[in-house]
Design an enzyme around this catalytic site. Structure first.
Site, PDB file in Angstrom:
ATOM      1  CG  ASP A   1      35.828  10.456 -39.509  1.00 37.64           C
ATOM      2  OD1 ASP A   1      35.114   9.697 -38.830  1.00 37.64           O
ATOM      3  OD2 ASP A   1      35.366  11.212 -40.382  1.00 37.64           O
TER       4      ASP A   1
ATOM      5  CG  HIS B   1      34.217  13.039 -35.726  1.00 35.74           C
ATOM      6  ND1 HIS B   1      35.496  13.158 -36.222  1.00 35.74           N
ATOM      7  CD2 HIS B   1      33.417  12.854 -36.807  1.00 35.74           C
ATOM      8  CE1 HIS B   1      35.471  13.048 -37.537  1.00 35.74           C
ATOM      9  NE2 HIS B   1      34.214  12.850 -37.919  1.00 35.74           N
TER      10      HIS B   1
ATOM     11  CG  ASP C   1      38.186  14.039 -39.820  1.00 34.86           C
ATOM     12  OD1 ASP C   1      38.058  14.820 -38.866  1.00 34.86           O
ATOM     13  OD2 ASP C   1      37.231  13.589 -40.465  1.00 34.86           O
TER      14      ASP C   1
ATOM     15  CG  HIS D   1      32.025  15.573 -39.218  1.00 30.70           C
ATOM     16  ND1 HIS D   1      32.068  14.306 -39.754  1.00 30.70           N
ATOM     17  CD2 HIS D   1      30.723  15.945 -39.279  1.00 30.70           C
ATOM     18  CE1 HIS D   1      30.843  13.939 -40.100  1.00 30.70           C
ATOM     19  NE2 HIS D   1      30.012  14.912 -39.830  1.00 30.70           N
TER      20      HIS D   1
ATOM     21  NE  ARG E   1      29.041  16.253 -42.359  1.00 29.64           N
ATOM     22  CZ  ARG E   1      30.294  16.116 -42.773  1.00 29.64           C
ATOM     23  NH1 ARG E   1      30.610  15.080 -43.515  1.00 29.64           N
ATOM     24  NH2 ARG E   1      31.223  16.990 -42.442  1.00 29.64           N
TER      25      ARG E   1
ATOM     26  CG  ASP F   1      36.077   4.126 -43.780  1.00 31.11           C
ATOM     27  OD1 ASP F   1      36.443   2.986 -44.106  1.00 31.11           O
ATOM     28  OD2 ASP F   1      35.028   4.355 -43.151  1.00 31.11           O
ATOM     29  NE  ARG F   2      35.621  10.034 -47.768  1.00 29.77           N
ATOM     30  CZ  ARG F   2      34.851   9.958 -48.853  1.00 29.77           C
ATOM     31  NH1 ARG F   2      35.376   9.613 -50.005  1.00 29.77           N
ATOM     32  NH2 ARG F   2      33.572  10.210 -48.779  1.00 29.77           N
TER      33      ARG F   2
ATOM     34  CG  ASN G   1      31.329  10.423 -39.803  1.00 26.01           C
ATOM     35  OD1 ASN G   1      32.321  11.087 -39.506  1.00 26.01           O
ATOM     36  ND2 ASN G   1      30.949  10.263 -41.058  1.00 26.01           N
ATOM     37  CG  HIS G   2      34.331   7.659 -42.002  1.00 27.68           C
ATOM     38  ND1 HIS G   2      34.208   6.945 -43.164  1.00 27.68           N
ATOM     39  CD2 HIS G   2      33.887   8.903 -42.272  1.00 27.68           C
ATOM     40  CE1 HIS G   2      33.723   7.733 -44.110  1.00 27.68           C
ATOM     41  NE2 HIS G   2      33.523   8.926 -43.596  1.00 27.68           N
TER      42      HIS G   2
ATOM     43  CG  HIS H   1      39.379  10.271 -43.317  1.00 31.56           C
ATOM     44  ND1 HIS H   1      38.407   9.302 -43.266  1.00 31.56           N
ATOM     45  CD2 HIS H   1      38.762  11.430 -43.003  1.00 31.56           C
ATOM     46  CE1 HIS H   1      37.241   9.862 -42.942  1.00 31.56           C
ATOM     47  NE2 HIS H   1      37.426  11.150 -42.767  1.00 31.56           N
TER      48      HIS H   1
END
Length: 529
Positions: free
Chosen positions: A301, A382, A222, A457, A430, A304-305, A333-334, A224
């Site tokens: 990923d 992922h 990731d 992840h 989750r 995001d964030r 998943n993002h 991010h």
């Protein structure tokens, strides 16, 4: 009884201290110990719920918030926690119900009213989107674009594609441009997106590659939206290229190819002599095919964030166009609409460009492959393995990935599942997919004749973790995740000769004063950060 209650309070205070220090694992540990002594305290469940939220264990957070309300249905903070958990899981109607409860109990609470209104807006937006959805095939944003007619203004002095193509010089210029917090012209961004969609749409859901004994593969986890940490990876590991990117040879500058070579010290001078002789004999024929190849894989990923997600994803897409056979990207998943709406990428694209461009990003994300198999021995995805036994590589090849992921099934699991230390499977922390044990991993590997899996992840303190007797490896490449976790980042090298993983760790680097989640949904900013 009073003594037990006092001991539980001391454990809660100890947990609170760890929470303030952002050591959420220890906070969870001591909240749990407090609950063992006093399982009827709603505050303990609520506090642990927030710690789970910070570690993205949304399923556990939801369970704790629900338990807090079972203990005390009048505990208002429990409704806040449960609403935030449901928001994180994309369960907007359930979240709205809890915010509505808070507003009824506290009609003068401005914060509660704002959250209720924000959540209600999302619910109505989702209902509108469903209402206008057609059974007909959705028209692509690409069909409505006229990129050629887009004008690049005279005062724009940033990087431009050369004759509509990504080049190495363009990539270097673009990375420097982004580093100075400047925006790529929208025409260039659209050109990259349209071209990379075409490239990705031709790939299978399971990408299978073979690397030779002398080849090297770098696997990153990731990122991010942490653009400056991505640049640091390139600084440490070299820029992506078809050849191993550590030692450059300036005397090759008269050839058309940009050639890079990494040679261990014991072989450096023979290698140098070889290339010098090659240059003398046939300089016009020397190119990257003469070198050992290097492959790069970024394992989902990307966005995001972190608040530089646009810069990260355009850089990665640019390298995919430049080196389509050597630079690989998998979906996380993002790379999905629900996550992007909540955790910042949609807001960032709309702030820096337009809503139309976000829709095109969404289309491109749906074409990202879901898994990659290396030399028929190592499987990379992922998330992780599957909620049911019997899934084969052939099943992965057949997945129709051009869509938003379903709530269950192999596609969902590839993006969402996590390993656990105990055998068997359990409900996901989750709230999506499952957790799988060492026996599940071993059975899957034996059935598909694989050696091990690599996944991402999950934040790991050291940047990576080896579990399931060495058969399940996690790699995470966003150090000091969200500017608060204090973790290292890592990437993995695999050599074609033995596929033995070599781990490389790194720490976070400074970035401009733009906080993570700056573009996230207001509810997520207030509820979790």
């Amino acid at each position: 009884m009073a003594e037990v209650t006092n001991e539980a309070e001391l454990l809660k205070e100890k947990a609170n201290k760890f929470f303030k220090e952002k050591d959420y694992e220890n906070a969870i540990k001591y909240y749990s110990e407090a609950l063992e002594l006093n399982p009827s305290n709603a505050i303990y469940y609520s506090n642990r719920s927030l710690a789970y939220l910070r570690t993205e264990c949304y399923g556990y957070a939801l369970a704790d918030a629900t338990k807090a309300l079972e203990v005390d249905k009048n505990y208002i903070k429990g409704y806040y926690r449960r609403a935030t958990s449901n928001m994180a899981l994309g369960k907007f109607k359930a979240a709205l119900k809890d915010y509505e409860t808070v507003v009824k109990v506290r009609p003068n609470d401005k914060d509660a009213k704002m959250k209720y209104q924000e959540c209600n807006k999302i619910v109505k937006q989702k209902a509108f989107e469903r209402a206008i959805a057609s059974d007909e095939k959705k028209k692509s944003v690409v069909d409505s674009l006229d990129i050629e007619s887009m004008t690049i203004e005279d005062d724009y002095v940033g990087p431009k594609l050369e004759d509509g193509k990504v080049t190495l010089q363009f990539m270097k210029d673009m990375m420097d441009w982004f580093k100075d917090q400047k925006k790529l012209h929208r025409k260039c961004a659209y050109q990259i997106l349209v071209q990379v969609k075409d490239v990705l749409s031709k790939l299978p859901s399971l990408v299978e590659i073979t690397i030779k004994e002398t080849d090297k593969l770098t696997i990153c986890g990731d990122t991010h939206g942490q653009y400056y940490d991505l640049l640091n990876i390139f600084e440490l590991n070299g820029l992506p290229s078809e050849a191993n990117p550590y030692v450059s040879f300036p005397f090759l500058k008269n050839t058309n190819a940009s050639c890079f070579l990494f040679i261990p010290c014991s072989r450096f001078f023979p290698g140098l002599i070889y290339f010098w002789l090659k240059m003398r004999q046939e300089p016009q024929k020397l190119c990257v095919t003469d070198l050992n190849h290097s492959f790069q894989l970024f394992n989902g990923d990307f966005v995001d964030r972190g608040s530089f997600s646009v810069e990260v994803i355009l850089t990665l897409f640019g390298f995919k166009l430049l080196y389509p056979d050597h630079f690989h990207l998998l979906r996380g998943n993002h790379e999905t609409d629900n996550m992007n709406q909540m955790y910042g990428f949609e807001g960032e694209v709309k702030a820096k460009y337009t809503a139309q461009m976000f829709q095109l990003f969404s289309e491109v994300f749906q074409w990202l492959p879901l898994a990659q198999c290396i030399n028929n021995k190592v499987l990379v995805m992922h998330g992780g393995l599957f909620s049911e036994d019997g899934v084969t590589l052939e099943d992965l090849r057949k997945i129709d990935r051009n869509r938003q992921p379903p709530d269950s099934g192999p596609m969902c699991d590839l993006l969402w599942s996590d390993p656990q230390p105990q055998n068997g499977r359990s409900i996901s922390k989750r709230g999506v997919s499952c957790q799988f044990g060492p026996d599940v991993t071993q059975h899957f590997l034996e059935q598909n004749k694989l050696d091990y899996i690599v996944r991402s992840h999950e934040v790991k303190a050291e940047g990576y973790e080896v579990t399931h007797l060495g058969k399940c490896i996690t790699v995470f490449s966003a150090p000091n995740y969200c500017d608060q976790m204090g973790n290292k980042g890592a990437y993995i090298h695999l050599r074609g000769s033995d596929l033995k993983p070599e781990f490389h760790q790194f720490t976070a680097v400074p970035h401009p004063n733009v906080k993570p989640m700056a573009y996230a949904n207001t509810l997520m900013q207030l509820g979790m950060m």
